[in-house]
Design a protein around this motif. Structure first.
Motif, PDB file in Angstrom:
ATOM      1  N   VAL A 133       0.834  -1.206   0.000  1.00  0.00           N
ATOM      2  CA  VAL A 133       0.000   0.000   0.000  1.00  0.00           C
ATOM      3  C   VAL A 133       0.866   1.252   0.000  1.00  0.00           C
ATOM      4  CG1 VAL A 133      -1.789   1.282   1.234  1.00  0.00           C
ATOM      5  CG2 VAL A 133      -1.880  -1.217   1.155  1.00  0.00           C
ATOM      6  N   GLU A 134       1.843   1.293   0.929  1.00  0.00           N
ATOM      7  CA  GLU A 134       2.698   2.465   1.033  1.00  0.00           C
ATOM      8  C   GLU A 134       3.967   2.348   0.187  1.00  0.00           C
ATOM      9  OE1 GLU A 134       3.329   3.141   5.184  1.00  0.00           O
ATOM     10  OE2 GLU A 134       1.182   3.235   5.625  1.00  0.00           O
ATOM     11  N   ASP A 135       4.151   1.172  -0.445  1.00  0.00           N
ATOM     12  CA  ASP A 135       5.244   0.950  -1.391  1.00  0.00           C
ATOM     13  C   ASP A 135       6.626   1.118  -0.762  1.00  0.00           C
ATOM     14  OD1 ASP A 135       6.036   0.160  -3.909  1.00  0.00           O
ATOM     15  OD2 ASP A 135       6.242   2.206  -4.660  1.00  0.00           O
ATOM     16  N   TRP A 136       6.780   0.632   0.483  1.00  0.00           N
ATOM     17  CA  TRP A 136       8.095   0.658   1.126  1.00  0.00           C
ATOM     18  C   TRP A 136       8.972  -0.429   0.508  1.00  0.00           C
ATOM     19  CZ3 TRP A 136       8.302   1.686   7.064  1.00  0.00           C
ATOM     20  CH2 TRP A 136       7.546   2.834   7.373  1.00  0.00           C
ATOM     21  N   THR A 137      10.262  -0.212   0.522  1.00  0.00           N
ATOM     22  CA  THR A 137      11.182  -1.264   0.116  1.00  0.00           C
ATOM     23  C   THR A 137      11.323  -2.272   1.245  1.00  0.00           C
ATOM     24  OG1 THR A 137      13.165  -0.186   0.992  1.00  0.00           O
ATOM     25  CG2 THR A 137      12.476   0.416  -1.253  1.00  0.00           C
ATOM     26  N   GLN A 138      11.855  -3.445   0.905  1.00  0.00           N
ATOM     27  CA  GLN A 138      12.063  -4.454   1.941  1.00  0.00           C
ATOM     28  C   GLN A 138      13.044  -3.959   3.002  1.00  0.00           C
ATOM     29  OE1 GLN A 138      12.989  -8.330   0.394  1.00  0.00           O
ATOM     30  NE2 GLN A 138      11.150  -8.441  -0.875  1.00  0.00           N
ATOM     31  N   GLN A 139      14.049  -3.218   2.599  1.00  0.00           N
ATOM     32  CA  GLN A 139      15.016  -2.709   3.568  1.00  0.00           C
ATOM     33  C   GLN A 139      14.379  -1.698   4.500  1.00  0.00           C
ATOM     34  OE1 GLN A 139      18.329  -3.868   3.961  1.00  0.00           O
ATOM     35  NE2 GLN A 139      17.866  -2.812   5.875  1.00  0.00           N
ATOM     36  N   GLU A 140      13.492  -0.842   3.976  1.00  0.00           N
ATOM     37  CA  GLU A 140      12.799   0.141   4.820  1.00  0.00           C
ATOM     38  C   GLU A 140      11.908  -0.571   5.839  1.00  0.00           C
ATOM     39  OE1 GLU A 140      12.381   3.980   1.797  1.00  0.00           O
ATOM     40  OE2 GLU A 140      10.921   2.343   1.705  1.00  0.00           O
ATOM     41  N   ILE A 141      11.253  -1.618   5.393  1.00  0.00           N
ATOM     42  CA  ILE A 141      10.413  -2.392   6.320  1.00  0.00           C
ATOM     43  C   ILE A 141      11.283  -3.043   7.392  1.00  0.00           C
ATOM     44  CG2 ILE A 141       8.835  -4.352   6.537  1.00  0.00           C
ATOM     45  CD1 ILE A 141       7.938  -3.788   3.650  1.00  0.00           C
ATOM     46  N   ALA A 142      12.414  -3.609   6.961  1.00  0.00           N
ATOM     47  CA  ALA A 142      13.324  -4.260   7.906  1.00  0.00           C
ATOM     48  C   ALA A 142      13.793  -3.289   8.974  1.00  0.00           C
ATOM     49  CB  ALA A 142      14.528  -4.839   7.143  1.00  0.00           C
ATOM     50  N   ASP A 143      14.154  -2.079   8.569  1.00  0.00           N
ATOM     51  CA  ASP A 143      14.604  -1.066   9.526  1.00  0.00           C
ATOM     52  C   ASP A 143      13.484  -0.686  10.491  1.00  0.00           C
ATOM     53  OD1 ASP A 143      17.046  -1.082   8.249  1.00  0.00           O
ATOM     54  OD2 ASP A 143      16.609   0.689   7.014  1.00  0.00           O
ATOM     55  N   ALA A 144      12.239  -0.651   9.984  1.00  0.00           N
ATOM     56  CA  ALA A 144      11.110  -0.211  10.808  1.00  0.00           C
ATOM     57  C   ALA A 144      10.735  -1.241  11.863  1.00  0.00           C
ATOM     58  CB  ALA A 144       9.896   0.096   9.928  1.00  0.00           C
ATOM     59  N   ILE A 145      10.834  -2.530  11.521  1.00  0.00           N
ATOM     60  CA  ILE A 145      10.372  -3.560  12.472  1.00  0.00           C
ATOM     61  C   ILE A 145      11.530  -4.272  13.167  1.00  0.00           C
ATOM     62  CG2 ILE A 145       8.249  -3.894  11.161  1.00  0.00           C
ATOM     63  CD1 ILE A 145       9.365  -6.500  10.093  1.00  0.00           C
ATOM     64  N   GLY A 146      12.759  -3.876  12.844  1.00  0.00           N
ATOM     65  CA  GLY A 146      13.908  -4.404  13.571  1.00  0.00           C
ATOM     66  C   GLY A 146      14.364  -5.785  13.161  1.00  0.00           C
ATOM     67  N   VAL A 147      14.290  -6.089  11.865  1.00  0.00           N
ATOM     68  CA  VAL A 147      14.796  -7.364  11.368  1.00  0.00           C
ATOM     69  C   VAL A 147      15.679  -7.091  10.153  1.00  0.00           C
ATOM     70  CG1 VAL A 147      12.762  -8.633  12.183  1.00  0.00           C
ATOM     71  CG2 VAL A 147      12.782  -7.730   9.857  1.00  0.00           C
ATOM     72  N   THR A 148      16.185  -8.153   9.539  1.00  0.00           N
ATOM     73  CA  THR A 148      17.008  -7.985   8.357  1.00  0.00           C
ATOM     74  C   THR A 148      16.140  -7.977   7.101  1.00  0.00           C
ATOM     75  OG1 THR A 148      17.340 -10.356   7.984  1.00  0.00           O
ATOM     76  CG2 THR A 148      18.866  -9.244   9.517  1.00  0.00           C
ATOM     77  N   GLN A 149      16.727  -7.482   6.001  1.00  0.00           N
ATOM     78  CA  GLN A 149      16.009  -7.468   4.723  1.00  0.00           C
ATOM     79  C   GLN A 149      15.662  -8.880   4.287  1.00  0.00           C
ATOM     80  OE1 GLN A 149      17.502  -8.470   1.520  1.00  0.00           O
ATOM     81  NE2 GLN A 149      15.498  -8.187   0.546  1.00  0.00           N
ATOM     82  N   MET A 150      16.582  -9.832   4.522  1.00  0.00           N
ATOM     83  CA  MET A 150      16.326 -11.223   4.165  1.00  0.00           C
ATOM     84  C   MET A 150      15.136 -11.789   4.944  1.00  0.00           C
ATOM     85  SD  MET A 150      17.204 -13.655   2.172  1.00  0.00           S
ATOM     86  CE  MET A 150      18.867 -13.169   1.623  1.00  0.00           C
ATOM     87  N   GLN A 151      15.030 -11.415   6.228  1.00  0.00           N
ATOM     88  CA  GLN A 151      13.899 -11.876   7.035  1.00  0.00           C
ATOM     89  C   GLN A 151      12.586 -11.295   6.522  1.00  0.00           C
ATOM     90  OE1 GLN A 151      15.739 -10.654  10.815  1.00  0.00           O
ATOM     91  NE2 GLN A 151      15.431 -12.743  11.551  1.00  0.00           N
ATOM     92  N   VAL A 152      12.614 -10.042   6.087  1.00  0.00           N
ATOM     93  CA  VAL A 152      11.414  -9.431   5.518  1.00  0.00           C
ATOM     94  C   VAL A 152      10.981 -10.186   4.265  1.00  0.00           C
ATOM     95  CG1 VAL A 152      10.472  -7.381   4.378  1.00  0.00           C
ATOM     96  CG2 VAL A 152      11.812  -7.142   6.469  1.00  0.00           C
ATOM     97  N   SER A 153      11.967 -10.550   3.425  1.00  0.00           N
ATOM     98  CA  SER A 153      11.659 -11.295   2.213  1.00  0.00           C
ATOM     99  C   SER A 153      10.982 -12.626   2.557  1.00  0.00           C
ATOM    100  CB  SER A 153      12.946 -11.549   1.417  1.00  0.00           C
ATOM    101  OG  SER A 153      12.677 -12.311   0.260  1.00  0.00           O
ATOM    102  N   ARG A 154      11.519 -13.326   3.580  1.00  0.00           N
ATOM    103  CA  ARG A 154      10.920 -14.599   3.975  1.00  0.00           C
ATOM    104  C   ARG A 154       9.534 -14.387   4.577  1.00  0.00           C
ATOM    105  NH1 ARG A 154      16.330 -16.066   5.753  1.00  0.00           N
ATOM    106  NH2 ARG A 154      15.792 -15.483   7.894  1.00  0.00           N
ATOM    107  N   LEU A 155       9.375 -13.304   5.361  1.00  0.00           N
ATOM    108  CA  LEU A 155       8.072 -13.011   5.957  1.00  0.00           C
ATOM    109  C   LEU A 155       7.022 -12.752   4.883  1.00  0.00           C
ATOM    110  CD1 LEU A 155       9.118 -10.697   8.936  1.00  0.00           C
ATOM    111  CD2 LEU A 155       7.936 -12.886   9.133  1.00  0.00           C
ATOM    112  N   LEU A 156       7.391 -11.998   3.862  1.00  0.00           N
ATOM    113  CA  LEU A 156       6.442 -11.700   2.783  1.00  0.00           C
ATOM    114  C   LEU A 156       6.037 -12.967   2.052  1.00  0.00           C
ATOM    115  CD1 LEU A 156       7.965  -8.387   1.399  1.00  0.00           C
ATOM    116  CD2 LEU A 156       5.652  -8.663   2.333  1.00  0.00           C
ATOM    117  N   ARG A 157       7.004 -13.839   1.774  1.00  0.00           N
ATOM    118  CA  ARG A 157       6.676 -15.097   1.103  1.00  0.00           C
ATOM    119  C   ARG A 157       5.734 -15.937   1.959  1.00  0.00           C
ATOM    120  NH1 ARG A 157      12.235 -15.170  -0.308  1.00  0.00           N
ATOM    121  NH2 ARG A 157      12.664 -16.741   1.295  1.00  0.00           N
ATOM    122  N   ARG A 158       6.022 -15.980   3.262  1.00  0.00           N
ATOM    123  CA  ARG A 158       5.160 -16.766   4.149  1.00  0.00           C
ATOM    124  C   ARG A 158       3.753 -16.157   4.266  1.00  0.00           C
ATOM    125  NH1 ARG A 158       2.831 -15.248   8.699  1.00  0.00           N
ATOM    126  NH2 ARG A 158       4.759 -14.396   9.582  1.00  0.00           N
TER     127      ARG A 158
END
Length: 256
Positions: A219-244
């Motif tokens: 919706v807000e079109d954040w990058t995976q890295q921006e999301i990772a910084d916001a929730i305190g995880v790595t970009q790779m973890q965000v990628s896995r979270l999105l897939r899940r």
């Protein structure tokens, strides 16, 4: 030393006396009348058991009805024997019917049966702390129930499937954009309405963090890295979270 309350003691004694009279009754009419009395004596027990499942997405009145019917069934099926207590038979019977009601009728979105059966056990396990007084972790619950951590996480994600959040709710505390507006971007109002109706119960089944990640990414079109910084995880973890998360939504759609 017994911790049984005087009220429970009286109920137990009265129930035992009534079953003894049922054994001595000489007509079906008399036996039915006595069984009805057993139900009345133990109706408070049924309501108490139903009350333990309140605020889980099913009206307490429905739960009390299920528990009361289960009590009637327990009274009719119970066979008195020396040393056999009616409550030790009735309580598991009533609990079983309540859990069956949730499993069969309480889902707006119906996950796979394996998840349905684990859900109530997992929630109950999380409600109790460890012997050291600490909050149980997913691994603690998995070890206790003899299932995998992944099964525990799936069961917890299914909690929201008993009731759906309104699409008219704002996406955030300071936002005027509704959930429906954030999820659907279509000029075709008919198609948009159908998409909202499909998405509403599925989105409700996601954890709050999963809904936040979806909103930030799509919706807000954040990058995976921006999301990772916001929730305190790595970009790779965000990628896995999105897939899940997307996999969970596809499975919910297939099961509905």
């Amino acid at each position: 030393m017994s911790t049984e309350t005087p009220r429970r003691t009286r109920r137990r004694e009265e129930t035992t006396r009534l079953f003894a009279e049922i054994e001595q009754a000489t007509s079906d009419e008399e036996r039915d009348r006595l069984r009805d009395e057993v139900v009345v004596v133990n109706l408070e027990l049924a309501r108490t058991l139903a009350g333990r499942y309140r605020n889980r997405g099913v009206a307490v009145e429905d739960l009390e009805q299920v528990a009361s019917l289960a009590l009637v069934q327990a009274v009719r099926r119970f066979l008195p024997e020396p040393g056999r207590d009616f409550l030790s038979y009735a309580v598991p019977t009533i609990r079983g019917e309540l859990r069956k009601h949730f499993r069969d009728l309480g889902w707006i979105v119906r996950p796979p049966r394996r998840i349905q059966e684990n859900q109530s056990r997992v929630v109950a396990a999380f409600e109790h702390r460890t012997p050291e007084g600490e909050q149980r972790t997913a691994k603690d619950v998995a070890d206790l129930l003899g299932i995998s951590v992944e099964d525990v996480e799936e069961a917890m994600q299914a909690q929201g499937c008993f009731h759906a959040s309104s699409l008219d709710l704002p996406v955030g505390p300071d936002s005027t954009t509704t959930v429906a507006e954030s999820l659907v971007r279509s000029d075709d109002e008919t198609e948009a309405a159908e998409n909202r109706a499909t998405l509403e119960p599925m989105i409700a089944c996601l954890r709050e963090r999963d809904r936040l990640i979806l909103r930030m990414r799509y919706v807000e079109d954040w990058t995976q890295q921006e999301i990772a910084d916001a929730i305190g995880v790595t970009q790779m973890q965000v990628s896995r979270l999105l897939r899940r998360i997307l996999k969970d939504l596809r499975e919910l759609a297939a099961a509905s």
